[in-house]
Write a protein that holds these residues in place. Structure first.
Motif, mmCIF file in Angstrom:
data_model
loop_
_atom_site.group_PDB
_atom_site.id
_atom_site.type_symbol
_atom_site.label_atom_id
_atom_site.label_comp_id
_atom_site.label_asym_id
_atom_site.label_seq_id
_atom_site.Cartn_x
_atom_site.Cartn_y
_atom_site.Cartn_z
ATOM 1 N N LEU A 338 0.819 -1.213 0.000
ATOM 2 C CA LEU A 338 0.000 0.000 0.000
ATOM 3 C C LEU A 338 0.856 1.267 0.000
ATOM 4 O O LEU A 338 0.580 2.229 -0.699
ATOM 5 C CB LEU A 338 -0.860 -0.033 1.273
ATOM 6 N N MET A 339 1.900 1.231 0.801
ATOM 7 C CA MET A 339 2.703 2.436 0.989
ATOM 8 C C MET A 339 3.757 2.603 -0.105
ATOM 9 O O MET A 339 4.120 3.718 -0.465
ATOM 10 C CB MET A 339 3.402 2.394 2.356
ATOM 11 N N ASP A 343 4.479 -3.579 -7.748
ATOM 12 C CA ASP A 343 4.048 -3.698 -9.135
ATOM 13 C C ASP A 343 3.628 -5.144 -9.427
ATOM 14 O O ASP A 343 4.410 -5.930 -9.941
ATOM 15 C CB ASP A 343 5.212 -3.274 -10.049
ATOM 16 N N PHE A 344 2.397 -5.497 -9.105
ATOM 17 C CA PHE A 344 1.930 -6.880 -9.282
ATOM 18 C C PHE A 344 1.656 -7.175 -10.753
ATOM 19 O O PHE A 344 1.020 -6.355 -11.429
ATOM 20 C CB PHE A 344 0.605 -7.094 -8.518
ATOM 21 N N PRO A 345 2.051 -8.360 -11.236
ATOM 22 C CA PRO A 345 1.694 -8.707 -12.617
ATOM 23 C C PRO A 345 0.176 -8.808 -12.788
ATOM 24 O O PRO A 345 -0.359 -8.506 -13.846
ATOM 25 C CB PRO A 345 2.359 -10.072 -12.843
ATOM 26 N N ASP A 346 -0.523 -9.253 -11.703
ATOM 27 C CA ASP A 346 -1.979 -9.421 -11.808
ATOM 28 C C ASP A 346 -2.726 -8.207 -11.222
ATOM 29 O O ASP A 346 -3.854 -8.353 -10.731
ATOM 30 C CB ASP A 346 -2.422 -10.723 -11.115
ATOM 31 N N ALA A 347 -2.125 -7.017 -11.304
ATOM 32 C CA ALA A 347 -2.792 -5.805 -10.801
ATOM 33 C C ALA A 347 -4.093 -5.573 -11.573
ATOM 34 O O ALA A 347 -4.111 -5.648 -12.802
ATOM 35 C CB ALA A 347 -1.872 -4.600 -10.962
ATOM 36 N N ALA A 349 -6.722 -3.284 -9.922
ATOM 37 C CA ALA A 349 -7.381 -2.072 -9.406
ATOM 38 C C ALA A 349 -6.320 -1.213 -8.727
ATOM 39 O O ALA A 349 -5.194 -1.670 -8.488
ATOM 40 C CB ALA A 349 -8.475 -2.451 -8.408
ATOM 41 N N SER A 350 -6.689 0.028 -8.447
ATOM 42 C CA SER A 350 -5.744 0.934 -7.776
ATOM 43 C C SER A 350 -6.403 1.525 -6.551
ATOM 44 O O SER A 350 -7.618 1.726 -6.520
ATOM 45 C CB SER A 350 -5.357 2.093 -8.688
ATOM 46 N N LYS A 351 -5.562 1.831 -5.559
ATOM 47 C CA LYS A 351 -6.054 2.506 -4.357
ATOM 48 C C LYS A 351 -5.468 3.913 -4.289
ATOM 49 O O LYS A 351 -4.278 4.108 -4.581
ATOM 50 C CB LYS A 351 -5.628 1.730 -3.112
ATOM 51 N N ARG A 372 -1.205 -0.482 -6.599
ATOM 52 C CA ARG A 372 -1.881 -1.561 -7.342
ATOM 53 C C ARG A 372 -2.459 -2.610 -6.416
ATOM 54 O O ARG A 372 -1.825 -2.953 -5.416
ATOM 55 C CB ARG A 372 -0.887 -2.260 -8.271
ATOM 56 N N PHE A 373 -3.611 -3.140 -6.790
ATOM 57 C CA PHE A 373 -4.268 -4.186 -5.999
ATOM 58 C C PHE A 373 -4.354 -5.443 -6.865
ATOM 59 O O PHE A 373 -4.833 -5.382 -8.004
ATOM 60 C CB PHE A 373 -5.662 -3.701 -5.580
ATOM 61 N N PRO A 374 -3.877 -6.617 -6.345
ATOM 62 C CA PRO A 374 -3.803 -7.804 -7.206
ATOM 63 C C PRO A 374 -5.085 -8.639 -7.226
ATOM 64 O O PRO A 374 -5.819 -8.693 -6.232
ATOM 65 C CB PRO A 374 -2.663 -8.605 -6.554
ATOM 66 N N TYR A 375 -5.289 -9.314 -8.331
ATOM 67 C CA TYR A 375 -6.446 -10.206 -8.500
ATOM 68 C C TYR A 375 -6.459 -11.289 -7.422
ATOM 69 O O TYR A 375 -7.503 -11.644 -6.881
ATOM 70 C CB TYR A 375 -6.384 -10.827 -9.901
ATOM 71 N N ARG A 376 -5.267 -11.804 -7.074
ATOM 72 C CA ARG A 376 -5.204 -12.908 -6.102
ATOM 73 C C ARG A 376 -5.805 -12.553 -4.753
ATOM 74 O O ARG A 376 -6.183 -13.436 -3.980
ATOM 75 C CB ARG A 376 -3.737 -13.345 -5.905
#
Ligand SMILES: Cc1cc2nc3c(=O)[nH]c(=O)nc-3n(C[C@H](O)[C@H](O)[C@H](O)COP(=O)(O)OP(=O)(O)OC[C@H]3O[C@@H](n4cnc5c(N)ncnc54)[C@H](O)[C@@H]3O)c2cc1C
Length: 449
Positions: A338-339, A343-347, A349-351, A372-376
């Motif tokens: 969060l902070m 950089d997730f490959p499965d990003a 959404a964003s916060k 970035r927020f990941p699908y997993r």
């Protein structure tokens, strides 16, 4: 608009079919999920336990809908955020106005305050427009399982226990009720410092001279009762010592009506109330009423500028909960993510925004904008056919608590909706779905990651 009987009955939930997607819970995450699923061709049903759609968004009245847009410049986020923002704005100034923006708070932007009654109607209209079936007063009480696969949900309706089936289920109940019932491992603790976020009954006061109030609040708050106060919450502390049972903090939310201010607040006074326990919620309601009326009494007795003639207009739809259970999913979104913005490959959404104070040790902090927020993090480990979105998605306490604004939850819900629609179409489980397909669909919806 005139509603014919046919139109009113059109979205009745169907027990005789297997839906593509069922969404449990209709807070920002559930609404994002249902709209996105339907937009992507899924036959969708949304079930809401209470009397209104919108979750905290409508229960907390004019509370600012933060990060509906990306930032202060109202930069569009595409997808369901755009659809919702456009619908809200179309209503005009009685329905919505740009909310407070404090330039001193990093990332405090993209806010909108929405008239709660128009908000409630707007959600019906959007669900109608995108052909989502729906039912209020429909608390999901049980997951229907076939081995480790969820195939439906049971609702404790007025008429008794009612079952609904779908290819894919989305748990957007905030408390993870479906995942919990399905046997998913959950976390409901704050291992960082044990602090628990307050449960809040927001309230709105009428009869306010808003200009006078604004000037007083922004002119160093002159002396009251021969005391000089640092800020309004310092004054509340003094009021409490003087015997007024006021909230320990309040936030002033601008509204769409003249002379009306909506108050976000602390309500539960560090009692560590648990939003998954009925009696704790009962205590929060009791405290909320007391504190709202005591606040009014204090304003009158101390003749606070602009608030001399205020009165309680109404309190929120229900005691609103900031955090409870979160699944322990395929990936647990952390404070570092969060902070620093991993950089997730499965990003997907964003916060945006910040993290509200977590006890005394952790003051307000801006998060990495666009983290970035990941699908997993939407995938429970144990159960197939289930996605979990919103505040019960997989995150550590701090990972969830930062960037929990409603615009972000709408965007995360949208991911679950897109993925669930794809699962139904391709006959996959969320776990075996290629996340690149989700990213591709989001791109087609003009979602900006
Ligand atoms: C008091 C308070 C102040 C906040 N201030 C702000 C702010 O100023 N700006 C901002 O943007 N965000 C704010 N937030 C954060 C934001 O409101 C939440 O993070 C967001 O609403 C979470 O969305 P959600 O959809 O996951 O859950 P919720 O909004 O909690 O919605 C969950 C929904 O699921 C329903 N439900 C629960 N259990 C069941 C069940 N078993 N069956 C069917 N339905 C069920 C509930 O009735 C509810 O409608 C605040 C939150 C709180 C509580």
């Amino acid at each position: 608009m005139e509603l014919t009987q046919l139109e009113l009955m059109k979205h009745r939930p169907r027990r005789d079919i297997c839906y593509d997607v069922i969404v449990a819970g209709s807070g920002p995450a559930g609404i994002g999920a249902a709209l996105a699923a339907a937009i992507n061709g899924a036959r969708t049903l949304i079930l809401e336990g209470r009397s209104q759609f919108g979750g905290t968004g409508t229960a907390a009245m004019w509370m600012n809908y933060n990060f509906l847009y990306k930032d202060n410049a109202e930069t569009d986020r595409g997808g369901v955020n755009r659809i919702f923002a456009q619908a809200v704005k179309k209503g005009g100034s009685i329905v919505s106005v740009p909310g407070q923006r404090d330039p001193n708070v990093p990332g405090a932007g993209g806010n909108y305050c929405i008239h709660p009654e128009y908000h409630k109607r707007l959600l019906f209209e959007l669900l109608d427009e995108y052909n989502v079936d729906y039912c209020l007063y429909a608390p999901v009480c049980e997951a229907i399982m076939d081995g480790n696969q969820i195939t439906g949900v049971r609702v404790r309706a007025k008429e008794g226990l009612v079952s609904f089936h779908a290819h894919t289920i989305i748990d957007a109940t905030g408390d993870g009720d479906v995942a919990y019932s399905a046997g998913c491992a959950m976390e409901d603790e704050n291992p960082v410092n044990g602090w628990r976020a307050p449960i809040t009954v927001c309230f709105s006061l009428g009869g306010i001279d808003t200009e006078k109030l604004h000037n007083w609040l922004h002119s160093g708050m002159k002396e009251i009762d021969r005391h000089q106060f640092e800020d309004f919450n310092d004054l509340l502390k003094y009021a409490f010592e003087k015997g007024y049972f006021v909230p320990d903090w309040v936030g002033f939310d601008e509204t769409t009506l003249p002379g009306v201010v909506s108050f976000n607040n602390g309500t539960s006074r560090n009692l560590r109330l648990d939003g998954t326990k009925s009696f704790d919620l009962t205590v929060a309601e009791r405290l909320g009423m007391e504190e709202a009326l005591e606040f009014v009494r204090f304003c009158h007795d101390f003749q606070l500028p602009g608030l001399e003639n205020c009165y309680l207009m109404r309190s929120g739809g229900f005691a609103a909960v900031r955090e409870t259970r979160r699944i322990l999913g395929e990936y647990i979104f952390t404070d570092d993510d969060l902070m620093q913005g991993t950089d997730f490959p499965d990003a997907v959404a964003s916060k945006y925004g910040g993290r509200d104070p977590v006890g005394a040790e952790y003051p307000y902090t801006a998060i990495k904008q666009g983290a970035r927020f990941p699908y997993r993090s939407l995938l429970p480990r144990e159960v197939d056919g289930l996605l979990v979105a919103g505040r019960c998605a997989s995150a550590s306490f701090l990972g969830h608590y930062g960037g929990k604004s409603m615009g972000n939850m709408l965007a995360i819900g949208q991911v679950a909706g897109v993925a669930a629609a794809l699962c139904a179409k391709l006959d996959r489980f969320p776990r075996t779905l290629d996340y690149k397909l989700v990213q591709q669909k989001l791109k087609e919806m003009d979602v900006h990651l």
